[in-house]
Write a protein that holds these residues in place. Sequence first.
Motif, PDB file in Angstrom:
ATOM      1  N   ASP A  89       0.523  -1.185   0.229  1.00 46.45           N
ATOM      2  CA  ASP A  89       0.227   0.212   0.372  1.00 46.45           C
ATOM      3  C   ASP A  89       0.744   0.964   0.264  1.00 46.45           C
ATOM      4  OD1 ASP A  89      -2.043   1.104   0.230  1.00 46.45           O
ATOM      5  OD2 ASP A  89      -2.746   1.506   2.712  1.00 46.45           O
ATOM      6  N   TRP A  90       1.891   1.317  -0.678  1.00 43.73           N
ATOM      7  CA  TRP A  90       3.053   2.217  -1.353  1.00 43.73           C
ATOM      8  C   TRP A  90       2.121   3.849  -1.224  1.00 43.73           C
ATOM      9  CZ3 TRP A  90       7.337   1.158   1.974  1.00 43.73           C
ATOM     10  CH2 TRP A  90       7.651  -0.196   1.718  1.00 43.73           C
ATOM     11  N   ASP A  91       1.308   3.438  -1.948  1.00 51.50           N
ATOM     12  CA  ASP A  91       0.098   4.638  -2.406  1.00 51.50           C
ATOM     13  C   ASP A  91       0.381   5.551  -1.569  1.00 51.50           C
ATOM     14  OD1 ASP A  91       1.647   4.777  -5.177  1.00 51.50           O
ATOM     15  OD2 ASP A  91       0.071   4.441  -5.601  1.00 51.50           O
ATOM     16  N   ARG A  92      -0.818   5.096  -0.260  1.00 53.69           N
ATOM     17  CA  ARG A  92      -1.410   5.552   0.174  1.00 53.69           C
ATOM     18  C   ARG A  92      -0.644   6.254   1.883  1.00 53.69           C
ATOM     19  NH1 ARG A  92      -6.903   2.769   1.332  1.00 53.69           N
ATOM     20  NH2 ARG A  92      -6.138   0.959   1.119  1.00 53.69           N
ATOM     21  N   LEU A  93       0.459   5.061   2.126  1.00 50.16           N
ATOM     22  CA  LEU A  93       1.170   5.518   2.924  1.00 50.16           C
ATOM     23  C   LEU A  93       1.969   7.031   2.356  1.00 50.16           C
ATOM     24  CD1 LEU A  93       2.576   4.335   4.743  1.00 50.16           C
ATOM     25  CD2 LEU A  93       4.594   3.328   4.009  1.00 50.16           C
ATOM     26  N   SER A  94       2.289   6.449   1.338  1.00 51.34           N
ATOM     27  CA  SER A  94       3.165   7.517   1.182  1.00 51.34           C
ATOM     28  C   SER A  94       2.509   9.326   1.703  1.00 51.34           C
ATOM     29  CB  SER A  94       2.957   8.320   0.091  1.00 51.34           C
ATOM     30  OG  SER A  94       4.053   9.211  -0.774  1.00 51.34           O
ATOM     31  N   ILE A  95       0.684   9.115   1.150  1.00 52.92           N
ATOM     32  CA  ILE A  95       0.146  10.484   1.887  1.00 52.92           C
ATOM     33  C   ILE A  95      -0.431  10.134   3.447  1.00 52.92           C
ATOM     34  CG2 ILE A  95      -1.750  11.110   1.813  1.00 52.92           C
ATOM     35  CD1 ILE A  95      -2.135   9.889  -1.491  1.00 52.92           C
ATOM     36  N   CYS A  96      -0.152   9.257   3.869  1.00 55.42           N
ATOM     37  CA  CYS A  96       0.061   9.548   5.452  1.00 55.42           C
ATOM     38  C   CYS A  96       1.571   9.051   5.978  1.00 55.42           C
ATOM     39  CB  CYS A  96      -0.398   7.671   6.031  1.00 55.42           C
ATOM     40  SG  CYS A  96      -0.085   7.434   7.750  1.00 55.42           S
ATOM     41  N   LEU A  97       2.282   9.736   5.741  1.00 56.93           N
ATOM     42  CA  LEU A  97       3.735  10.518   5.408  1.00 56.93           C
ATOM     43  C   LEU A  97       3.906  11.245   5.447  1.00 56.93           C
ATOM     44  CD1 LEU A  97       6.769   6.681   4.910  1.00 56.93           C
ATOM     45  CD2 LEU A  97       5.312   7.658   6.836  1.00 56.93           C
ATOM     46  N   SER A  98       3.374  12.097   4.449  1.00 52.86           N
ATOM     47  CA  SER A  98       3.781  13.355   4.277  1.00 52.86           C
ATOM     48  C   SER A  98       2.760  14.179   5.333  1.00 52.86           C
ATOM     49  CB  SER A  98       2.811  13.272   2.923  1.00 52.86           C
ATOM     50  OG  SER A  98       3.332  14.898   2.709  1.00 52.86           O
ATOM     51  N   ALA A  99       1.510  13.418   6.092  1.00 53.74           N
ATOM     52  CA  ALA A  99       0.859  13.930   6.835  1.00 53.74           C
ATOM     53  C   ALA A  99       1.643  14.193   8.017  1.00 53.74           C
ATOM     54  CB  ALA A  99      -0.550  13.460   7.183  1.00 53.74           C
ATOM     55  N   LEU A 100       2.638  13.043   8.519  1.00 57.29           N
ATOM     56  CA  LEU A 100       3.148  12.939   9.887  1.00 57.29           C
ATOM     57  C   LEU A 100       4.498  14.099   9.560  1.00 57.29           C
ATOM     58  CD1 LEU A 100       2.976   9.131  10.437  1.00 57.29           C
ATOM     59  CD2 LEU A 100       2.152  10.564  11.338  1.00 57.29           C
ATOM     60  N   SER A 101       5.118  14.062   8.560  1.00 59.74           N
ATOM     61  CA  SER A 101       5.955  15.207   8.571  1.00 59.74           C
ATOM     62  C   SER A 101       5.272  16.658   8.503  1.00 59.74           C
ATOM     63  CB  SER A 101       6.674  14.844   7.107  1.00 59.74           C
ATOM     64  OG  SER A 101       5.981  15.562   6.151  1.00 59.74           O
ATOM     65  N   MET A 152      10.496  -1.183  -1.323  1.00 62.08           N
ATOM     66  CA  MET A 152      10.238  -0.243  -1.230  1.00 62.08           C
ATOM     67  C   MET A 152      10.140   0.815  -2.500  1.00 62.08           C
ATOM     68  SD  MET A 152      11.760   3.223   1.452  1.00 62.08           S
ATOM     69  CE  MET A 152      11.472   2.215   2.759  1.00 62.08           C
ATOM     70  N   PRO A 153       9.393   1.333  -3.164  1.00 64.56           N
ATOM     71  CA  PRO A 153       9.394   1.716  -4.036  1.00 64.56           C
ATOM     72  C   PRO A 153      10.837   2.794  -4.799  1.00 64.56           C
ATOM     73  CG  PRO A 153       7.011   1.956  -3.743  1.00 64.56           C
ATOM     74  CD  PRO A 153       7.559   1.669  -2.685  1.00 64.56           C
ATOM     75  N   HIS A 154      11.125   2.797  -6.018  1.00 67.26           N
ATOM     76  CA  HIS A 154      12.515   3.900  -5.873  1.00 67.26           C
ATOM     77  C   HIS A 154      11.689   5.166  -6.432  1.00 67.26           C
ATOM     78  CE1 HIS A 154      16.173   5.131  -7.158  1.00 67.26           C
ATOM     79  NE2 HIS A 154      15.804   6.217  -8.665  1.00 67.26           N
ATOM     80  N   GLY A 155      12.812   6.221  -4.905  1.00 71.34           N
ATOM     81  CA  GLY A 155      12.698   7.962  -4.958  1.00 71.34           C
ATOM     82  C   GLY A 155      11.512   7.687  -3.364  1.00 71.34           C
ATOM     83  N   PHE A 156      10.597   6.784  -2.728  1.00 72.11           N
ATOM     84  CA  PHE A 156       9.706   6.234  -1.766  1.00 72.11           C
ATOM     85  C   PHE A 156      10.698   7.645  -1.065  1.00 72.11           C
ATOM     86  CE2 PHE A 156       7.799   5.509   1.770  1.00 72.11           C
ATOM     87  CZ  PHE A 156       5.935   5.547   1.203  1.00 72.11           C
ATOM     88  N   VAL A 157       9.671   8.418  -0.188  1.00 78.81           N
ATOM     89  CA  VAL A 157      10.537   9.322   0.672  1.00 78.81           C
ATOM     90  C   VAL A 157       9.856   9.032   2.772  1.00 78.81           C
ATOM     91  CG1 VAL A 157      10.441  11.512   1.746  1.00 78.81           C
ATOM     92  CG2 VAL A 157      10.360  11.435  -0.343  1.00 78.81           C
ATOM     93  N   ILE A 158      10.849   8.553   3.126  1.00 78.83           N
ATOM     94  CA  ILE A 158      10.888   8.359   3.999  1.00 78.83           C
ATOM     95  C   ILE A 158      11.236  10.008   5.245  1.00 78.83           C
ATOM     96  CG2 ILE A 158      11.572   6.864   6.034  1.00 78.83           C
ATOM     97  CD1 ILE A 158      10.023   5.351   4.085  1.00 78.83           C
ATOM     98  N   PRO A 159      10.372   9.862   6.369  1.00 79.46           N
ATOM     99  CA  PRO A 159      10.788  11.054   7.178  1.00 79.46           C
ATOM    100  C   PRO A 159      11.969  11.152   8.252  1.00 79.46           C
ATOM    101  CG  PRO A 159       8.250  10.313   7.667  1.00 79.46           C
ATOM    102  CD  PRO A 159       8.876   9.741   6.495  1.00 79.46           C
ATOM    103  N   GLU A 160      12.439  11.922   8.278  1.00 78.10           N
ATOM    104  CA  GLU A 160      13.811  11.392   8.843  1.00 78.10           C
ATOM    105  C   GLU A 160      13.770  11.137   9.577  1.00 78.10           C
ATOM    106  OE1 GLU A 160      14.105  16.056  10.957  1.00 78.10           O
ATOM    107  OE2 GLU A 160      14.857  16.102   9.098  1.00 78.10           O
TER     108      GLU A 160
END
Length: 297
Positions: A17-29, A51-59
């Motif tokens: 569920d990487w696409d929706r996880l990306s939105i969730c992590l963006s909100a957490l950032s 994990m997809p290439h270029g996927f952003v994980i908060p610091e």
Amino acid sequence: MSSSAKKISIIIPTFRDWDRLSICLSALSKQTFPKSDFEIIVANNDPADEMPHGFVIPENGAVIKVAKPGSYAARNAAIVRAQGQILGFTDSDCIPESDWILNAYNYFLEHSEVSRIAGHIELFFKRDQLSPAEVFEKVYAFKQDLVAERLNSSVTGNMFAHKKVFDEVGLFNDSLFSGGDHEWARRAHANGFNIAYSERVSVKHPARYKMSELVKKSRRVGGGRAGMKRTNLCKSAAKVLWAVIPPFTEVNNYLRRYGSGMSAYQKIQVLAIKGYLDFVERLEEFKFSTGKTAERG
């Protein structure tokens, strides 16, 4: 991520569920709570799904791989790793409000007698014209106020708890694929750890749009309930027969509380769907009483 202890650990299980996880992590950032005071642990429950290439994980975030199937197994692995004094739980399809963590932290400070928080889950819909499944979800889905009030529980889509609660009552039952949050909550309540609902501790969640999604969930819930407490074949069969009777009183109570502005036709839809889903759920319980084993929903 720093090895020092954190005030809060946010735990998110995910499964393809990487696409929706990306939105969730963006909100957490974008949280108003200081990043240095909380960590994010994403538990990937399909290690083969990289994990997809270029996927952003908060610091202040990390991704761990959990091979044992099931969201509760994923959460448990993250809990063991967590450094926070408070644990916050959400799901990859949720979008936390910017003050989600801060409001939870402040709630605990202001209510020292509270050990667990059931946070508000706000549904959002695909379009203004709701599908039948969305109409049902509007009335029945994620009623955390009732869950906390009647069951002393919370779904893990939006729950906070002091780490000491898990230290004392143990982890989630990771043999379950549904209902593990409520099973754990019963243990927590039995050990004197109370819960409160907070509307300000809020996340957004998409309403299920298709009937097939509701049916899938009902089967998962039925299987989870059977996994928590096996019933004999006769009792399970009786429950299936009883589920044929439409739940008029229950639906009416929910409509009065959550069905404001609905048309008569929509209310009839809710009643029909609730009756059907109850039957599906009880039938799944019956199947378990005949020897069916749990699988990921």
